[in-house]
Scaffold this motif. Structure first.
Motif, short mmCIF file in Angstrom:
data_model
loop_
_atom_site.label_atom_id
_atom_site.label_comp_id
_atom_site.label_asym_id
_atom_site.label_seq_id
_atom_site.Cartn_x
_atom_site.Cartn_y
_atom_site.Cartn_z
N THR A 128 0.85 -1.18 0.00
CA THR A 128 0.00 0.00 0.00
C THR A 128 0.89 1.23 0.00
OG1 THR A 128 -1.76 -1.14 1.20
CG2 THR A 128 -1.83 1.26 1.19
N GLY A 129 0.72 2.06 -1.02
CA GLY A 129 1.45 3.32 -1.11
C GLY A 129 0.52 4.47 -0.86
N SER A 130 1.08 5.60 -0.46
CA SER A 130 0.25 6.78 -0.22
C SER A 130 0.90 8.01 -0.84
CB SER A 130 0.02 6.99 1.28
OG SER A 130 1.24 7.21 1.94
N SER A 131 0.05 9.02 -1.07
CA SER A 131 0.52 10.28 -1.65
C SER A 131 -0.49 11.37 -1.34
CB SER A 131 0.67 10.15 -3.16
OG SER A 131 0.86 11.42 -3.76
N LYS A 132 0.01 12.56 -1.11
CA LYS A 132 -0.88 13.72 -0.95
C LYS A 132 -1.32 14.27 -2.29
CE LYS A 132 0.81 15.24 3.51
NZ LYS A 132 1.29 16.37 4.31
N ASN A 133 -0.65 13.84 -3.38
CA ASN A 133 -0.88 14.45 -4.69
C ASN A 133 -1.80 13.67 -5.62
OD1 ASN A 133 0.86 16.69 -4.15
ND2 ASN A 133 2.57 15.29 -4.41
N SER A 134 -1.58 12.33 -5.75
CA SER A 134 -2.37 11.60 -6.74
C SER A 134 -2.32 10.10 -6.51
CB SER A 134 -1.83 11.89 -8.15
OG SER A 134 -0.55 11.32 -8.32
N ILE A 135 -3.23 9.41 -7.17
CA ILE A 135 -3.26 7.95 -7.14
C ILE A 135 -2.00 7.40 -7.80
CG2 ILE A 135 -4.46 5.94 -8.09
CD1 ILE A 135 -7.07 7.61 -7.83
N GLU A 136 -1.64 7.98 -8.94
CA GLU A 136 -0.45 7.51 -9.67
C GLU A 136 0.81 7.64 -8.82
OE1 GLU A 136 -2.68 9.67 -10.91
OE2 GLU A 136 -3.54 8.64 -12.64
N GLU A 137 0.93 8.74 -8.10
CA GLU A 137 2.10 8.93 -7.24
C GLU A 137 2.10 7.94 -6.08
OE1 GLU A 137 4.08 12.91 -6.41
OE2 GLU A 137 3.08 12.49 -4.49
N ALA A 138 0.94 7.59 -5.57
CA ALA A 138 0.85 6.60 -4.50
C ALA A 138 1.36 5.25 -4.99
CB ALA A 138 -0.59 6.48 -4.00
N VAL A 139 0.99 4.86 -6.22
CA VAL A 139 1.48 3.61 -6.82
C VAL A 139 2.99 3.69 -6.99
CG1 VAL A 139 1.47 2.15 -8.88
CG2 VAL A 139 -0.69 3.04 -7.96
N GLN A 140 3.46 4.80 -7.55
CA GLN A 140 4.90 4.96 -7.78
C GLN A 140 5.68 4.92 -6.47
OE1 GLN A 140 6.53 4.99 -10.76
NE2 GLN A 140 8.31 4.83 -9.47
N ASN A 141 5.15 5.51 -5.42
CA ASN A 141 5.82 5.47 -4.12
C ASN A 141 5.95 4.05 -3.60
OD1 ASN A 141 6.12 8.24 -4.11
ND2 ASN A 141 4.34 8.62 -2.84
N ALA A 142 4.90 3.25 -3.76
CA ALA A 142 4.94 1.86 -3.31
C ALA A 142 5.97 1.06 -4.12
CB ALA A 142 3.56 1.21 -3.43
N VAL A 143 5.94 1.21 -5.44
CA VAL A 143 6.86 0.47 -6.30
C VAL A 143 8.30 0.91 -6.06
CG1 VAL A 143 7.56 0.10 -8.71
CG2 VAL A 143 5.15 -0.03 -8.08
N SER A 144 8.51 2.20 -5.96
CA SER A 144 9.86 2.73 -5.76
C SER A 144 10.46 2.25 -4.44
CB SER A 144 9.82 4.26 -5.81
OG SER A 144 11.08 4.79 -5.55
N HIS A 145 9.68 2.31 -3.39
CA HIS A 145 10.17 1.87 -2.08
C HIS A 145 10.44 0.37 -2.08
CE1 HIS A 145 10.90 2.67 2.14
NE2 HIS A 145 10.26 1.55 2.41
N ALA A 146 9.55 -0.41 -2.66
CA ALA A 146 9.72 -1.87 -2.70
C ALA A 146 10.93 -2.27 -3.53
CB ALA A 146 8.47 -2.53 -3.25
N SER A 147 11.25 -1.49 -4.57
CA SER A 147 12.37 -1.84 -5.44
C SER A 147 13.72 -1.79 -4.72
CB SER A 147 12.41 -0.92 -6.67
OG SER A 147 12.82 0.39 -6.31
N GLN A 148 13.74 -1.20 -3.54
CA GLN A 148 14.98 -1.16 -2.75
C GLN A 148 15.32 -2.53 -2.17
OE1 GLN A 148 14.73 2.06 0.11
NE2 GLN A 148 13.95 3.45 -1.43
N THR A 149 14.31 -3.39 -2.02
CA THR A 149 14.56 -4.71 -1.43
C THR A 149 14.05 -5.88 -2.26
OG1 THR A 149 12.54 -4.54 -0.12
CG2 THR A 149 14.57 -3.83 0.94
N ILE A 150 13.20 -5.62 -3.26
CA ILE A 150 12.65 -6.69 -4.09
C ILE A 150 13.24 -6.59 -5.49
CG2 ILE A 150 10.57 -7.70 -5.09
CD1 ILE A 150 8.99 -6.49 -2.75
N ARG A 151 13.83 -7.67 -5.95
CA ARG A 151 14.41 -7.71 -7.30
C ARG A 151 13.40 -8.26 -8.30
NH1 ARG A 151 19.09 -11.27 -5.37
NH2 ARG A 151 17.62 -12.69 -6.32
N ASN A 152 13.64 -7.99 -9.55
CA ASN A 152 12.91 -8.60 -10.67
C ASN A 152 11.41 -8.31 -10.68
OD1 ASN A 152 15.36 -9.83 -11.48
ND2 ASN A 152 14.98 -11.50 -10.04
#
Length: 68
Positions: free
Chosen positions: A12-36
């Motif tokens: 679950t990602g969150s953002s004050k700006n948009s739904i798209e940014e909430a998704v990007q925040n979740a993916v970006s943060h997860a990419s620090q520990t999840i490969r592929n």
């Protein structure tokens, strides 16, 4: 053809700006520990209301990634 096995995680990602940014925040943060990571699916979209206005968005996604 190369056959793949995928694992799913729910984020679950969150953002004050948009739904798209909430998704990007979740993916970006997860990419620090999840490969592929290969794909995501939006499961749920929520918003938090404060003083009669949308304060932030929360988006729950399932992310699929290939298993080594």
């Amino acid at each position: 053809m190369n056959e793949h096995v995928y694992k799913l995680v729910e984020l679950t990602g969150s953002s004050k700006n948009s739904i798209e940014e909430a998704v990007q925040n979740a993916v970006s943060h997860a990419s620090q520990t999840i490969r592929n990571m290969r794909w995501f699916q939006v499961i749920e979209t929520r918003g938090y209301i404060e003083d009669g206005k949308v304060a932030y968005w929360q988006v729950t996604i399932k992310v699929g990634f290939t298993v080594d």
